[in-house]
Design an enzyme around this catalytic site. Structure first.
Site, PDB file in Angstrom:
ATOM      1  N   LYS A  22     -11.228   1.426   1.194  1.00  0.00           N
ATOM      2  CA  LYS A  22      -9.803   1.708   0.981  1.00  0.00           C
ATOM      3  C   LYS A  22      -9.307   1.136  -0.341  1.00  0.00           C
ATOM      4  O   LYS A  22      -8.605   1.805  -1.110  1.00  0.00           O
ATOM      5  CB  LYS A  22      -8.983   1.102   2.125  1.00  0.00           C
ATOM      6  N   ASP A 117       2.028  -4.764   3.423  1.00  0.00           N
ATOM      7  CA  ASP A 117       1.972  -5.762   4.488  1.00  0.00           C
ATOM      8  C   ASP A 117       2.953  -6.896   4.229  1.00  0.00           C
ATOM      9  O   ASP A 117       3.173  -7.313   3.086  1.00  0.00           O
ATOM     10  CB  ASP A 117       0.563  -6.365   4.590  1.00  0.00           C
ATOM     11  N   ASP A 313      -8.902 -10.968   3.143  1.00  0.00           N
ATOM     12  CA  ASP A 313      -8.546 -10.028   4.205  1.00  0.00           C
ATOM     13  C   ASP A 313      -9.320 -10.265   5.491  1.00  0.00           C
ATOM     14  O   ASP A 313      -8.940  -9.725   6.545  1.00  0.00           O
ATOM     15  CB  ASP A 313      -8.794  -8.591   3.735  1.00  0.00           C
TER      16      ASP A 313
END
Length: 428
Positions: A22, A117, A313
């Protein structure tokens, strides 16, 4: 609106293919603006974030065509505007990645502050400073407006090792006049993907994979056909899922060098895997699941850092996995001051976690988790909650799964094929 309903206690088992990265797909989509020729991008994950990026391309006047699964043909020959629609800009943080290409191609970029986010303060200063050094002017009001009569190469030092700021600077510099040197550049695999794609378009980038990038500007770029690499964040999530549920998974399409920082961290939790000569990663049954203490019996630390350190992440994933491991470990997330706040939900499920401060959590395991009603705050914490629910006894429901599906392609269907008891249902 949808949510997940998960019945826990069922180990995963089977084979799953790695999706395209991504974080590589997003800047590569934006980079298609840098040429009037056709660009074909392969292995683009079918997720919300890439869909929004493609919609932004269309809003700018480019044509996009899905010519086969995970493959998009982009023609940006006739751009009609340099303004990104506000509703699209606010959906994802990656919308900021259009600033560099639009400046290089049209001399102007206008957008609303990007979304994304909610994991703490996510400053954009490094983007602004890098583009200003290349010759851009910036007007900040209710919108961000970048303008540049001409971009000129310069020897710059980024004030932080920002992935997206490095990408923006790269995309602006490839068409700038003269030599640009980016010091303190990010070097993650997705940065390397972008550099490789740009070079295949005729750019001249040296130092790929290091924190010093040298870009010799060219007058124009040509089209290309480029394949995005595998998503090592997703792969790390599936490794954690297999280990935490005491299952076994084979993940196909792995790039072995991407896995080195993860191997070090997972080994601290007694989790092992092998990679065969076909780049299949195998997480076997019967993991040790025991914390390997530091010399002298000291509590070990899993902490994140810029590449080639452990990816930020995945700290959320490691926190959940650690709840199923015998022993105590410190999880230290250095970059975002709100990312660890999701642990209160894990504590409510029965996890033994002490949140020391916004960045550090001490996890002691193994813990017996029980099902609960949860809300996904962001992509990675949402996936961590999915893993926790699959470990827990009883039923869990996870709301705001839009956040999860921004980063994980067709997650429910793929997990069902691994034997997970998960379904996607409408919110009450």
């Amino acid at each position: 609106m949808y949510k997940y309903r998960i019945e826990g206690g069922f180990p995963v088992k089977g084979t799953i293919s790695a999706s395209g990265n991504k974080n590589a797909a997003l800047p590569c989509i934006a980079a298609a603006l840098l040429t009037e020729d056709t660009v074909i991008l392969r292995n683009i994950p079918d997720i919300e974030d890439t869909s929004v990026m493609l919609l932004i391309l269309q809003a700018l006047g480019a044509t996009v065509e899905n010519i086969e699964p995970h493959t998009w043909k982009i023609d940006a020959k006739k751009l009609t505007t340099s303004t990104i629609p506000a509703d699209l800009s606010k959906k994802i943080r990656a919308s900021i990645l259009f600033a560099g290409p639009l400046l290089a191609r049209m001399g102007k970029a206008v957008m609303q502050p990007p979304g994304g986010d909610v994991i703490g303060r996510r400053r954009l200063d490094t983007h602004f400073l890098a583009l200003k050094e290349l010759g851009a002017n910036l007007d900040i009001s209710s919108t961000f407006e970048f303008t540049a009569h001409k971009l000129v190469g310069i020897d710059m030092f980024l004030d932080e090792t920002s992935v997206t700021a490095t990408e923006n600077a790269l995309m602006a510099a490839v068409l700038a006049e003269g030599l640009t040197i980016i010091n303190n550049a990010a070097s993650e695999p997705h940065i390397q993907n972008l550099c490789d794609m740009l070079n295949s378009m005729g750019a001249k980038i040296d130092g790929i994979g290091s924190n010093i990038l040298r870009i010799t500007g060219v007058k124009e770029l040509h089209g290309c056909e480029y394949t995005i690499g595998p998503d090592y964040m997703e792969i790390g999530s599936f490794i954690g899922l297999a280990a935490a549920t005491k299952g076994s998974v084979t993940i196909t399409g792995v790039n072995p060098p991407d896995m080195r920082p993860m191997r070090v961290a997972f080994n601290k939790l007694g989790i092992r895997w092998t990679i065969d000569n076909k780049n299949n990663l195998i997480v076997p049954l019967n993991q040790e699941l025991k914390v390997n203490t530091d010399i002298g019996g000291m509590i070990p630390k899993i902490d994140d850092s810029p590449w080639p350190g452990f990816p930020p992440d995945l700290t959320s994933i490691m926190t959940v996995v650690a709840t199923q491991v015998e022993g105590t470990v410190l999880i230290f997330e250095k970059m975002f001051e709100s990312r660890m706040f999701f642990v209160d939900k894990l504590i409510g499920m029965g996890a033994r976690i002490t949140l020391c401060d916004p960045h550090r959590a001490v996890v002691s395991g193994p813990s017996i988790l029980h099902g609960d009603n949860l809300v996904s705050p962001d992509v990675r914490a949402g996936m961590a909650m999915v893993i926790a629910a699959m470990v827990a006894s009883g039923e869990s429901k996870i709301s705001n799964v839009y956040q999860v599906e921004r980063g994980y392609e067709h997650l429910v269907e793929r997990l069902q094929k691994l034997g997970a008891h998960i379904e996607k249902i409408e919110e009450d």
